[in-house]
Write a protein that holds these residues in place. Structure first.
Motif, PDB file in Angstrom:
ATOM      1  N   UNK A   1      -1.693  13.853  83.384  1.00  0.00           N
ATOM      2  CA  UNK A   1      -0.810  13.473  82.281  1.00  0.00           C
ATOM      3  C   UNK A   1      -1.315  14.036  80.952  1.00  0.00           C
ATOM      4  N   UNK A   2      -2.636  13.979  80.752  1.00  0.00           N
ATOM      5  CA  UNK A   2      -3.208  14.536  79.529  1.00  0.00           C
ATOM      6  C   UNK A   2      -2.986  16.041  79.460  1.00  0.00           C
ATOM      7  N   UNK A   3      -3.138  16.715  80.584  1.00  0.00           N
ATOM      8  CA  UNK A   3      -2.893  18.162  80.625  1.00  0.00           C
ATOM      9  C   UNK A   3      -1.450  18.498  80.312  1.00  0.00           C
ATOM     10  N   UNK A   4      -0.533  17.700  80.841  1.00  0.00           N
ATOM     11  CA  UNK A   4       0.882  17.914  80.543  1.00  0.00           C
ATOM     12  C   UNK A   4       1.161  17.710  79.061  1.00  0.00           C
ATOM     13  N   UNK A   5       0.590  16.649  78.490  1.00  0.00           N
ATOM     14  CA  UNK A   5       0.854  16.358  77.080  1.00  0.00           C
ATOM     15  C   UNK A   5       0.275  17.438  76.166  1.00  0.00           C
ATOM     16  N   UNK A   6      -0.798  18.087  76.576  1.00  0.00           N
ATOM     17  CA  UNK A   6      -1.364  19.183  75.783  1.00  0.00           C
ATOM     18  C   UNK A   6      -0.429  20.389  75.745  1.00  0.00           C
ATOM     19  N   UNK A   7       0.507  20.440  76.697  1.00  0.00           N
ATOM     20  CA  UNK A   7       1.486  21.520  76.743  1.00  0.00           C
ATOM     21  C   UNK A   7       2.878  21.031  76.348  1.00  0.00           C
ATOM     22  N   UNK A   8       2.921  19.977  75.524  1.00  0.00           N
ATOM     23  CA  UNK A   8       4.169  19.408  75.003  1.00  0.00           C
ATOM     24  C   UNK A   8       5.116  18.909  76.092  1.00  0.00           C
ATOM     25  N   UNK A   9       4.555  18.423  77.186  1.00  0.00           N
ATOM     26  CA  UNK A   9       5.332  17.800  78.257  1.00  0.00           C
ATOM     27  C   UNK A   9       4.858  16.358  78.381  1.00  0.00           C
ATOM     28  N   UNK A  10       5.616  15.437  77.790  1.00  0.00           N
ATOM     29  CA  UNK A  10       5.194  14.038  77.772  1.00  0.00           C
ATOM     30  C   UNK A  10       5.721  13.294  78.994  1.00  0.00           C
ATOM     31  N   UNK A  11       4.821  12.605  79.703  1.00  0.00           N
ATOM     32  CA  UNK A  11       5.260  11.770  80.837  1.00  0.00           C
ATOM     33  C   UNK A  11       6.178  10.655  80.356  1.00  0.00           C
ATOM     34  N   UNK A  12       7.048  10.189  81.255  1.00  0.00           N
ATOM     35  CA  UNK A  12       7.975   9.109  80.911  1.00  0.00           C
ATOM     36  C   UNK A  12       7.237   7.885  80.393  1.00  0.00           C
ATOM     37  N   UNK A  13       6.083   7.571  80.999  1.00  0.00           N
ATOM     38  CA  UNK A  13       5.308   6.385  80.598  1.00  0.00           C
ATOM     39  C   UNK A  13       4.861   6.468  79.149  1.00  0.00           C
ATOM     40  N   UNK A  14       4.748   7.686  78.618  1.00  0.00           N
ATOM     41  CA  UNK A  14       4.281   7.880  77.247  1.00  0.00           C
ATOM     42  C   UNK A  14       5.436   8.189  76.302  1.00  0.00           C
ATOM     43  N   UNK A  15       6.676   7.906  76.738  1.00  0.00           N
ATOM     44  CA  UNK A  15       7.835   8.113  75.884  1.00  0.00           C
ATOM     45  C   UNK A  15       8.506   9.469  76.047  1.00  0.00           C
ATOM     46  N   UNK A  16       8.054  10.262  76.986  1.00  0.00           N
ATOM     47  CA  UNK A  16       8.651  11.581  77.211  1.00  0.00           C
ATOM     48  C   UNK A  16       9.699  11.555  78.304  1.00  0.00           C
ATOM     49  N   UNK A  17      10.012  12.761  78.814  1.00  0.00           N
ATOM     50  CA  UNK A  17      11.034  12.842  79.849  1.00  0.00           C
ATOM     51  C   UNK A  17      10.548  13.535  81.126  1.00  0.00           C
ATOM     52  N   UNK A  18       9.229  13.637  81.290  1.00  0.00           N
ATOM     53  CA  UNK A  18       8.655  14.264  82.479  1.00  0.00           C
ATOM     54  C   UNK A  18       8.264  13.186  83.488  1.00  0.00           C
ATOM     55  N   UNK A  19       8.816  13.300  84.687  1.00  0.00           N
ATOM     56  CA  UNK A  19       8.495  12.341  85.743  1.00  0.00           C
ATOM     57  C   UNK A  19       7.135  12.726  86.325  1.00  0.00           C
ATOM     58  N   UNK A  20       6.223  11.765  86.387  1.00  0.00           N
ATOM     59  CA  UNK A  20       4.902  11.982  86.970  1.00  0.00           C
ATOM     60  C   UNK A  20       4.720  10.961  88.082  1.00  0.00           C
ATOM     61  N   UNK A  21       4.540  11.446  89.293  1.00  0.00           N
ATOM     62  CA  UNK A  21       4.362  10.577  90.446  1.00  0.00           C
ATOM     63  C   UNK A  21       3.140  11.008  91.236  1.00  0.00           C
TER      64      UNK A  21
END
Length: 156
Positions: free
Chosen positions: A14-34
């Motif tokens: 999740x941290x790696x995704x957020x560093x590339x401007x991809x926010x997980x849904x749990x953090x208010x974004x729209x990227x599904x992380x399962x």
């Protein structure tokens, strides 16, 4: 994520995704992380469900109006009909009569048969068919595409 502390590994992803401007849904974004495991199959049904839900929401569809292109899944030489190629159409519409290049070969599509054995005159994106009409047997994984005329196909 298969072994060790899966929660810690998931947070690292999740941290790696957020560093590339991809926010997980749990953090208010729209990227599904399962969390899933290819070894055990854990989480795969949830992943499939999420993919289907997102495809319904966003109405994802391939562009059937462009010339077809895709990937060769397998190919062999049949003694009666020549090269028989199983291909996956990834974009566009593949039609009987189209001129196709695949690997080092080319040819006009003479016939197409789907997985159930039914003849098809055209297929759109995400369909797999067996195609007959190429001049040689391509390799699995080779890309294929429809071209305008045979002279272009010969040049490739």
């Amino acid at each position: 994520i298969s072994s060790g502390n899966t929660q810690q590994q998931t947070e690292r992803v999740k941290q790696g995704l957020s560093q590339n401007d991809l926010l997980p849904e749990e953090w208010g974004g729209d990227v599904v992380v399962l969390p899933i495991s290819a070894k055990t199959g854990e989480g795969v049904p949830e992943l499939v469900e999420s993919i289907l839900l997102l495809s319904d929401i966003h109405d994802y569809q391939g562009d059937a109006s462009v010339d077809a292109k895709g990937t060769i899944l397998e190919a062999n030489l049949d003694t009666t009909c020549g090269p028989v190629v199983t291909c996956l159409v990834q974009a566009g519409t593949l039609r009987v009569g189209d001129i196709v290049t695949a690997g080092v070969g080319y040819g006009r599509v003479k016939s197409m048969v789907d997985a159930s054995g039914a003849q098809q005159s055209e297929v759109g994106p995400s369909f797999a068919v067996q195609m007959v009409g190429l001049s040689s047997v391509p390799s699995a994984g080779d890309p294929f595409k429809v071209v305008d005329d045979e002279s272009k196909a010969r040049e490739m």
